[in-house]
Motif scaffolding. Sequence first.
Motif, PDB file in Angstrom:
ATOM      1  N   LEU A 181       0.824  -1.206   0.000  1.00 12.05           N
ATOM      2  CA  LEU A 181       0.000   0.000   0.000  1.00 12.05           C
ATOM      3  C   LEU A 181       0.858   1.256   0.000  1.00 12.05           C
ATOM      4  CD1 LEU A 181      -2.800  -1.041   2.513  1.00 12.05           C
ATOM      5  CD2 LEU A 181      -3.032  -0.747   0.058  1.00 12.05           C
ATOM      6  N   ASP A 238     -12.375  -1.720   1.912  1.00 13.47           N
ATOM      7  CA  ASP A 238     -10.923  -1.493   1.948  1.00 13.47           C
ATOM      8  C   ASP A 238     -10.242  -2.857   1.991  1.00 13.47           C
ATOM      9  OD1 ASP A 238      -8.157  -0.641   2.888  1.00 13.47           O
ATOM     10  OD2 ASP A 238      -9.179   1.283   3.039  1.00 13.47           O
ATOM     11  N   VAL A 239      -9.033  -2.928   1.491  1.00 12.27           N
ATOM     12  CA  VAL A 239      -8.284  -4.175   1.641  1.00 12.27           C
ATOM     13  C   VAL A 239      -7.862  -4.396   3.098  1.00 12.27           C
ATOM     14  CG1 VAL A 239      -7.399  -4.477  -0.703  1.00 12.27           C
ATOM     15  CG2 VAL A 239      -6.225  -2.931   0.863  1.00 12.27           C
ATOM     16  N   GLY A 265     -12.051  -6.026   1.273  1.00  9.90           N
ATOM     17  CA  GLY A 265     -12.005  -6.610  -0.065  1.00  9.90           C
ATOM     18  C   GLY A 265     -11.408  -5.646  -1.059  1.00  9.90           C
ATOM     19  N   ASP A 266     -11.023  -6.175  -2.194  1.00  7.83           N
ATOM     20  CA  ASP A 266     -10.427  -5.378  -3.264  1.00  7.83           C
ATOM     21  C   ASP A 266     -11.547  -4.721  -4.067  1.00  7.83           C
ATOM     22  OD1 ASP A 266      -9.228  -4.475  -5.662  1.00  7.83           O
ATOM     23  OD2 ASP A 266      -7.621  -5.938  -5.424  1.00  7.83           O
ATOM     24  N   THR A 267     -11.512  -3.405  -4.187  1.00  6.88           N
ATOM     25  CA  THR A 267     -12.611  -2.699  -4.851  1.00  6.88           C
ATOM     26  C   THR A 267     -12.618  -2.899  -6.369  1.00  6.88           C
ATOM     27  OG1 THR A 267     -11.298  -0.683  -4.846  1.00  6.88           O
ATOM     28  CG2 THR A 267     -12.878  -0.946  -3.064  1.00  6.88           C
ATOM     29  N   PRO A 324      -2.799   4.184   5.218  1.00  7.34           N
ATOM     30  CA  PRO A 324      -2.593   3.890   6.630  1.00  7.34           C
ATOM     31  C   PRO A 324      -1.750   2.634   6.778  1.00  7.34           C
ATOM     32  CG  PRO A 324      -4.812   3.304   5.965  1.00  7.34           C
ATOM     33  CD  PRO A 324      -4.141   3.894   4.766  1.00  7.34           C
ATOM     34  N   HIS A 372      -8.341   1.962 -11.943  1.00 11.84           N
ATOM     35  CA  HIS A 372      -8.997   1.563 -10.694  1.00 11.84           C
ATOM     36  C   HIS A 372     -10.330   2.305 -10.511  1.00 11.84           C
ATOM     37  CE1 HIS A 372      -8.243  -0.758  -6.959  1.00 11.84           C
ATOM     38  NE2 HIS A 372      -9.283  -0.053  -6.603  1.00 11.84           N
ATOM     39  N   VAL A 432      -7.854   3.628  -4.701  1.00 13.54           N
ATOM     40  CA  VAL A 432      -6.630   3.806  -5.491  1.00 13.54           C
ATOM     41  C   VAL A 432      -6.888   4.879  -6.555  1.00 13.54           C
ATOM     42  CG1 VAL A 432      -4.964   2.655  -6.983  1.00 13.54           C
ATOM     43  CG2 VAL A 432      -6.011   1.414  -5.083  1.00 13.54           C
ATOM     44  N   GLY A 491     -12.377   2.707  -0.164  1.00 12.01           N
ATOM     45  CA  GLY A 491     -11.242   3.282   0.568  1.00 12.01           C
ATOM     46  C   GLY A 491     -11.686   3.777   1.930  1.00 12.01           C
ATOM     47  N   ALA A 528      -9.826   3.398   4.877  1.00 11.95           N
ATOM     48  CA  ALA A 528      -8.672   3.785   5.718  1.00 11.95           C
ATOM     49  C   ALA A 528      -9.056   3.627   7.195  1.00 11.95           C
ATOM     50  CB  ALA A 528      -8.178   5.181   5.369  1.00 11.95           C
ATOM     51  N   ASP A 559     -12.717   6.686  -3.221  1.00  9.51           N
ATOM     52  CA  ASP A 559     -11.500   7.225  -2.597  1.00  9.51           C
ATOM     53  C   ASP A 559     -10.523   6.102  -2.230  1.00  9.51           C
ATOM     54  OD1 ASP A 559      -9.759   9.098  -1.526  1.00  9.51           O
ATOM     55  OD2 ASP A 559     -10.719   9.102   0.435  1.00  9.51           O
ATOM     56  N   SER A 588     -14.091   9.348   6.574  1.00  7.56           N
ATOM     57  CA  SER A 588     -15.167   9.779   5.665  1.00  7.56           C
ATOM     58  C   SER A 588     -16.439   8.964   5.891  1.00  7.56           C
ATOM     59  CB  SER A 588     -14.707   9.690   4.209  1.00  7.56           C
ATOM     60  OG  SER A 588     -13.900   8.552   4.003  1.00  7.56           O
ATOM     61  N   GLN A 598      -7.389  11.282  10.757  1.00  8.15           N
ATOM     62  CA  GLN A 598      -6.896  12.003   9.583  1.00  8.15           C
ATOM     63  C   GLN A 598      -5.538  12.654   9.782  1.00  8.15           C
ATOM     64  OE1 GLN A 598      -8.208  13.077   6.237  1.00  8.15           O
ATOM     65  NE2 GLN A 598      -8.962  11.017   6.617  1.00  8.15           N
ATOM     66  N   HIS A 631     -12.784  17.066   2.953  1.00 11.98           N
ATOM     67  CA  HIS A 631     -13.761  16.195   2.274  1.00 11.98           C
ATOM     68  C   HIS A 631     -14.854  15.743   3.247  1.00 11.98           C
ATOM     69  CE1 HIS A 631     -10.691  13.570   3.937  1.00 11.98           C
ATOM     70  NE2 HIS A 631     -11.384  12.481   3.685  1.00 11.98           N
TER      71      HIS A 631
HETATM   72  C1  LIG Z   1      -6.956   7.626   0.507  1.00 11.66           C
HETATM   73  S1  LIG Z   1      -7.236   6.253   1.550  1.00 11.66           S
HETATM   74  C2  LIG Z   1      -8.947   6.403   1.968  1.00 11.66           C
HETATM   75  C3  LIG Z   1      -9.212   7.569   2.874  1.00 11.66           C
HETATM   76  C4  LIG Z   1     -10.583   7.589   3.514  1.00 11.66           C
HETATM   77  N1  LIG Z   1     -11.632   7.595   2.536  1.00 11.66           N
HETATM   78  C5  LIG Z   1     -10.710   8.799   4.404  1.00 11.66           C
HETATM   79  O1  LIG Z   1     -11.299   9.793   4.004  1.00 11.66           O
HETATM   80  O2  LIG Z   1     -10.176   8.755   5.511  1.00 11.66           O
HETATM   81  C6  LIG Z   1      -7.210   4.931   0.422  1.00 11.66           C
HETATM   82  C7  LIG Z   1      -7.526   3.574   1.017  1.00 11.66           C
HETATM   83  O3  LIG Z   1      -7.678   2.648  -0.075  1.00 11.66           O
HETATM   84  C8  LIG Z   1      -7.248   1.383   0.355  1.00 11.66           C
HETATM   85  N2  LIG Z   1      -6.958   0.544  -0.814  1.00 11.66           N
HETATM   86  C9  LIG Z   1      -5.818   0.497  -1.557  1.00 11.66           C
HETATM   87  N3  LIG Z   1      -5.926  -0.408  -2.552  1.00 11.66           N
HETATM   88  C10 LIG Z   1      -7.197  -0.918  -2.456  1.00 11.66           C
HETATM   89  C11 LIG Z   1      -7.928  -1.885  -3.204  1.00 11.66           C
HETATM   90  N4  LIG Z   1      -7.406  -2.478  -4.282  1.00 11.66           N
HETATM   91  N5  LIG Z   1      -9.183  -2.195  -2.816  1.00 11.66           N
HETATM   92  C12 LIG Z   1      -9.727  -1.581  -1.716  1.00 11.66           C
HETATM   93  N6  LIG Z   1      -9.083  -0.648  -0.982  1.00 11.66           N
HETATM   94  C13 LIG Z   1      -7.849  -0.324  -1.339  1.00 11.66           C
HETATM   95  C14 LIG Z   1      -6.034   1.670   1.234  1.00 11.66           C
HETATM   96  O4  LIG Z   1      -5.851   0.607   2.139  1.00 11.66           O
HETATM   97  C15 LIG Z   1      -6.425   2.980   1.902  1.00 11.66           C
HETATM   98  O5  LIG Z   1      -6.951   2.733   3.191  1.00 11.66           O
END
Ligand SMILES: C[S@@+](CC[C@H](N)C(=O)[O-])C[C@H]1O[C@@H](n2cnc3c(N)ncnc32)[C@H](O)[C@@H]1O
Length: 265
Positions: free
Chosen positions: A11, A135-136, A177-179, A19, A203, A198, A108, A110, A196, A114, A70, A82
């Motif tokens: 990540l 989120d993963v 899970g993977d989005t 995070p 993506h 990747v 996403g 994190a 929010d 949000s 944050q 946001h």
């Molecule tokens: C920018 S952060 C999200 C911030 C959150 N929305 C907030 O406002 O606090 C991006 C998140 O996407 C997750 N992420 C990265 N690759 C991913 C994937 N393939 N599928 C799901 N989540 C993923 C990361 O683990 C990270 O927590």
Amino acid sequence: MLGLRRLARVLRGSDSSAPLCASPLGSREDYLRLWEEVRSKTYPVIDAYEREQGAAIDREWLDDLALRTQVVIKRSDLCYQHGRVLYAALRRYMRDRRHEHLNIVETGTARGFSTLCMARALSDAGASGKIVSFDVLPHEDVMYWNCYHDAEGPRTRADLLSDYAKLIERYIVFHQGDTRRLRDTVFPRVHFAFLDSVHTYDHVMAEYAAIQGRQREGDMLVFDDYSAAYPGVTRAADEICQAHAYASTCIEAGPSRRYLVAEKQ
Ligand SMILES: C[S@@+](CC[C@H](N)C(=O)[O-])C[C@H]1O[C@@H](n2cnc3c(N)ncnc32)[C@H](O)[C@@H]1O
């Protein structure tokens, strides 16, 4: 923890603000100093957006949540506006559309910032709804989150957010899970979505493919980081709005942080 360490490396390789870290990156004082700096900043464009939408999140609640979720140590500027945009947009949507129940999707999670801002909007409106946030990262595994509370040791996201347990229980499902493989896991109708995870073109397009066909007139999509630093996001968001008839508004919190709020026509 080994699996999490590997996930952390992956990540952080793709996003310096992701995070999850192997050990605390700073002391409580470091995080408090950053918090004092960022919360004293003013954002007239966001103030105006809240006035236009006729809704504003409780600032003390927001700042407190931001300290836990944050305020992180990273190279780019901290900015959690946001949360204000999501809250104001969602309150206006609920006022205008008056659905009995709302389905909300977030990609996403994190640390859950949000997600909780959207849950607070539902709660303040006395609305019925469910937010599924993907989120993963796992919700129940112990880890460091690059945040103020790391000084007390590693913890789960559930523990990090324990003060918000009632809001979470009522409104939120945290889904690991993977989005890129969202398609079968989102609601048949998505009233409001926040993308929010990747910030690449492929993506964002893959995430939108799961939402496509599940929104009707007035439903909303919000993109974080609609900024020059993320050309993949801006290209994908523009293409989605153009091809699928969304009217969009770009909101600029600062020179390097812009959001796009899009409404289905
Ligand atoms: C920018 S952060 C999200 C911030 C959150 N929305 C907030 O406002 O606090 C991006 C998140 O996407 C997750 N992420 C990265 N690759 C991913 C994937 N393939 N599928 C799901 N989540 C993923 C990361 O683990 C990270 O927590």
